[in-house]
Every structure is written in structure tokens, then in C-alpha cells.
Design an enzyme around this catalytic site. Structure first.
Site, PDB file in Angstrom:
ATOM      1  N   LYS A   1       0.862  -1.186   0.000  1.00 35.64           N
ATOM      2  CA  LYS A   1       0.000   0.000   0.000  1.00 35.64           C
ATOM      3  C   LYS A   1       0.893   1.229   0.000  1.00 35.64           C
ATOM      4  CE  LYS A   1      -4.490   0.777  -0.050  1.00 35.64           C
ATOM      5  NZ  LYS A   1      -5.478  -0.010  -0.816  1.00 35.64           N
TER       6      LYS A   1
ATOM      7  N   ASP B   1      -6.610   4.575  -5.016  1.00 35.34           N
ATOM      8  CA  ASP B   1      -7.357   4.390  -3.766  1.00 35.34           C
ATOM      9  C   ASP B   1      -8.050   5.733  -3.523  1.00 35.34           C
ATOM     10  OD1 ASP B   1      -7.585   2.332  -1.388  1.00 35.34           O
ATOM     11  OD2 ASP B   1      -7.294   4.266  -0.406  1.00 35.34           O
TER      12      ASP B   1
END
Length: 460
Positions: A140, A180
């Protein structure tokens, strides 16, 4: 018989002691990272039964290894605003686990981003990616940059600066980021262009979520929301229920929320509420999705403007109030910890039948316990939210093969993947003595795949 019982008790005791010991170490090493601690605690609570049955995981120190990122990168991101002033943000990338394949996980641009947020998201991504059945590891990234209120030129300058540093650590077979919160097709395009310029060649597979015209996949925009709806459909049918005829509330009004609402509506639900960070709208007759799409995707407007076109609807300030509305199905699709114990109690009191997590960790541990103790069907984020990364992996496959699948092909593969995730989760829950507990089932199913790969590859 007594000897067997004693041995079983010993394994249970050892598993509990092992989990507690590793968790205490996590807290000691990461004392202020509350989101990361929460994510670890939730996974660890599910793993005690599998550790009892497979003590080799304890012998191989799998938990100690899996909670430590393989690499944690932080860097400054200097950029020039439209007034000619130099701004500085902080960027991150956590490459958490590559046992199953190259690192894969989104990039988030939001003021709340910090090391704890990035690590919790990366840790969750390990197991979510494993559940998809695709050969991808967990990662991430992001920055504490707020794209709201910024011009296109400012966003371009920021993303180019961000990618200048990030490009040192990513590649089609190394680490493949996606979007995201705060990172959509525009931001991906700017980052892709900067990477291409710096590497001196076209490498389509370095990012996913690209525009369809330059290597992106049809169906990627819809994937997370559609995937959540497909998972809910499988869960409800397996329990003798159906989406058709249900009322639903969906928090958020970004990509995940919009396409969760779209697919839920196609499956026969009536979506009566959605939200943004300012508040929520309630439309008893059903949300007009065309209006929401125009406001949020084309106009970048606040959801409150919906009532200007639909006066029968009402707008309420404060996004958390959405959980006070009676509904059959609740889909938290906005952000982490948006449903706390009070919100969960309200939903239960109002007769909610099923909750599906479209966002990452949107329910607190206390809220999850309330849902499960009241027999509310609960679809955890690792499983229900996996559609986005599943189609990102399909985009990687298309890029590698230099082909493009139709929307119907991608959607069909997504539907099958979500059904497979449900079946794997429900089977693991039953195998380890907690039938219908999808939190436990999803965690164990994902964990076992990663643990087996880690053991096979030795101590690395």
C-alpha cells in the site's frame, strides 16, 4: 481419551500464548499506530484455531514475520503550487509481503495518511490479495496530500514529484500500485506519464487503474463496488435470502459506493441513502444514481446538491447519521472505522439483516462483535472489498499478454472470483469450527495461502 484432551488443551494454550506474545510485541514496536494494531488484532483473533491445528506455523515464526513489512519507504514530496510557493508533503510505500507474487496495492492521497494508516492497509492487503487466488503480494502507499481544492496543474505537479521518488521502488514484476481514496484515473495518468518519461519506455504493467485507451481494463472502475454486491448476493442466497426487494444504505459517494449502488439496484435492491464527508441524503423512493454520478463523477460537487434536483429527498449534516436509518442491508463504503458500536447498535435495533464492508476496515472490532452476536450476516472487507484488486490483477494479465478483454469477460471473471472467495471463506469457517463466521473464514483462508508460500521459500 484424557491424554488427547490434555494434548488438545496444550495446543490451545500454546496458540493463545503465542498470539498474545506476538501481538504485545507489535504494540511495543508500534506504540502509536492504533490502526495497524487494530488490523493485526482482528486477524490474530481469527488465527488461534489454525495455529492449534498447524503448530508448524508457530515453529516457523510465521506471525512474527508476517507483521513486519519486507520494506517500509517514506519520502518527502516537494511541489510547486499555483502561487509559486513550494509545498512539502510526505509520501509512503509499504511493501508488506511478496510470498505470493509482486507487491500489489493502491495509493491513497488524503490528509489522514500516516505510517499507521499505510501499514494497516498494507497488512490487510496481504490476505485480501491471497483470497482472490491471483499471484500478487500485499502493499500500500500514499501521501498526506489533499487533492480537494487543488487545480489540475497542482495535482499534476504533485503526482509527478511523488512518482519521481516512488519509481525507484516499483515495476511490472516488482510492485504494481493502483488507485485508492483521492487517486483516480487522472492521478494514475499523471503518475504513469512520469514513470514512462523517467524509465525511457512504455511499461503498461507498472500501474493499474489506467485509462482504457492506454492499457487500462474495462470494468476496473466498477470492480470494487460490483464485487461487494456480488459477494453480498452469494452470502444472502446461501442463507435463504435475496437482495431483490431489500432496502439498502451505502455510505460514501465515490467509485466504490456508486458502483455498489448500481449493482445492488440491478439486483433488485432499493438504495435509499448515500453520503459524503459533509453529510448524507435520504430518498425514500430510491436514490437516482444518474444524478449522483453527474454530481460526483462529472461535477465534483457535494452530495447535498442532490436535493436541488430531487426535492422529495432530504439532506442531513454529519455523515455518521446515515447508520440511524432503518434498512435491510448496510454497505459501509467510505473509510475505516466509520461504524462504531453505537452505529452498530442502531442498525441492529432497526432490523438490519446484512452488512457488507465495501471500504477497508470500516467497522470497529466492537461493531463487528455486535453484528455477529445478533446473527446479522457480516461480510468482512478482506473478502467483500476484494473485487478492485482482483480486476487490477486481471489488468496486469492483459498488459502482460498485450490483449484487451471485453467488459463482459472482465465482469464474468470478477463475478466468479467473488463467488470463489465466498466459498473459500465459508468452507474455512466450517472447517475450523465456526460455521458462517466469515471474518474467521476469510482471515484463515488468506493466511494459509501466504503461510504455505512463506514456509516453502525458507527464511527470507
Amino acid at each position: 481419551m484424557k491424554t488427547v484432551d490434555k494434548m488438545e488443551f496444550t495446543y490451545v494454550q500454546k496458540a493463545n500464548e503465542y498470539v498474545e506474545s506476538v501481538y504485545e510485541t507489535v504494540k511495543a514496536r508500534n506504540p502509536h499506530q492504533v490502526e495497524f494494531q487494530q488490523a493485526v488484532k482482528e486477524v490474530f483473533a481469527s488465527l488461534i484455531p489454525v495455529l492449534e491445528k498447524h503448530p508448524e506455523y508457530m515453529k516457523q515464526s510465521i506471525l512474527e514475520r508476517i507483521v513486519e513489512p519486507e520494506r517500509m519507504i517514506s519520502f518527502r514530496v516537494p511541489w510547486l503550487d499555483d502561487e509559486g510557493k513550494i509545498q512539502v508533503n510526505r509520501g509512503y510505500r509499504v511493501q508488506f509481503n511478496s510470498a505470493l507474487g509482486p507487491y500489489k496495492g493502491g495509493i491513497r492521497f488524503h490528509p489522514s495518511v500516516n505510517e499507521s494508516i499505510i501499514k494497516f492497509l498494507g497488512f490487510e492487503q496481504i490476505f485480501k490479495n491471497a483470497l482472490t487466488g491471483q499471484p500478487i503480494g500485499g502493499a500500500k502507499g500514499g501521501a498526506d496530500f489533499d487533492p480537494k481544492g487543488k487545480s489540475d496543474a497542482e495535482i499534476m505537479r504533485f503526482t509527478q514529484s511523488f512518482m519521481t521518488e516512488l519509481s525507484n521502488y516499483i515495476g511490472p514484476d516488482q510492485d504494481v500500485p493502483a488507485g485508492d481514496i483521492g487517486v483516480g484515473a487522472r492521478e494514475i495518468g499523471y503518475m504513469f506519464g512520469q514513470y514512462k518519461k523517467m524509465r525511457g519506455g512504455y511499461q503498461a504493467g507498472v500501474l493499474t487503474g489506467k485509462g482504457v485507451g492506454y492499457g487500462g481494463s474495462l470494468g476496473r472502475k466498477e470492480a470494487t463496488g460490483y464485487g461487494t454486491a456480488y459477494f453480498m448476493d452469494a452470502m444472502l442466497k446461501d442463507n435463504g435470502l435475496t437482495i431483490d426487494g431489500c432496502t439498502a444504505i451505502v455510505s460514501g459517494s465515490g467509485n466504490v459506493s456508486i458502483y455498489a449502488m448500481e449493482k445492488m439496484t440491478q439486483l433488485g435492491a432499493k438504495v435509499i441513502a448515500c453520503s459524503d464527508s459533509n453529510g448524507y441524503i435520504y430518498d425514500e423512493g430510491g436514490i437516482n444514481l444518474t444524478t449522483v454520478k453527474r454530481l460526483k463523477e462529472e461535477g465534483n460537487c457535494r452530495i447535498s446538491e442532490y436535493v436541488n434536483e430531487h426535492p422529495q429527498a432530504t439532506f442531513h449534516e454529519g455523515c455518521s447519521g446515515i447508520w440511524s436509518l432503518p434498512c435491510d442491508i448496510a454497505l459501509p463504503c467510505a473509510t475505516q472505522n466509520e461504524i462504531d458500536n453505537e452505529a452498530a447498535k442502531q442498525l441492529v435495533a432497526n432490523g438490519v439483516k446484512a452488512v457488507g464492508e465495501g471500504a477497508n476496515m470500516p467497522s470497529t472490532l466492537e461493531a463487528i462483535e455486535i453484528f455477529m452476536s445478533h446473527q446479522v450476516l457480516f461480510a468482512p472487507a478482506k473478502a467483500a472489498n476484494a473485487g478492485g484488486v482482483a480486476v487490477s490483477a486481471l489488468e496486469m494479465a492483459q498488459n502482460s499478454a498485450r490483449i484487451a478483454w471485453s467488459f463482459e469477460e472482465v465482469d464474468g471473471k470478477l463475478h466468479q472470483i467473488m463467488q470463489n472467495i465466498y466459498q473459500a471463506s465459508i468452507q474455512a469457517a466450517e472447517e475450523y469450527g465456526q460455521p458462517r463466521n466469515l471474518v474467521l473464514g476469510a482471515n484463515i483462508s488468506g493466511f494459509k495461502k501466504v503461510a504455505a508460500a512463506m514456509i516453502s521459500q525458507g527464511v527470507i
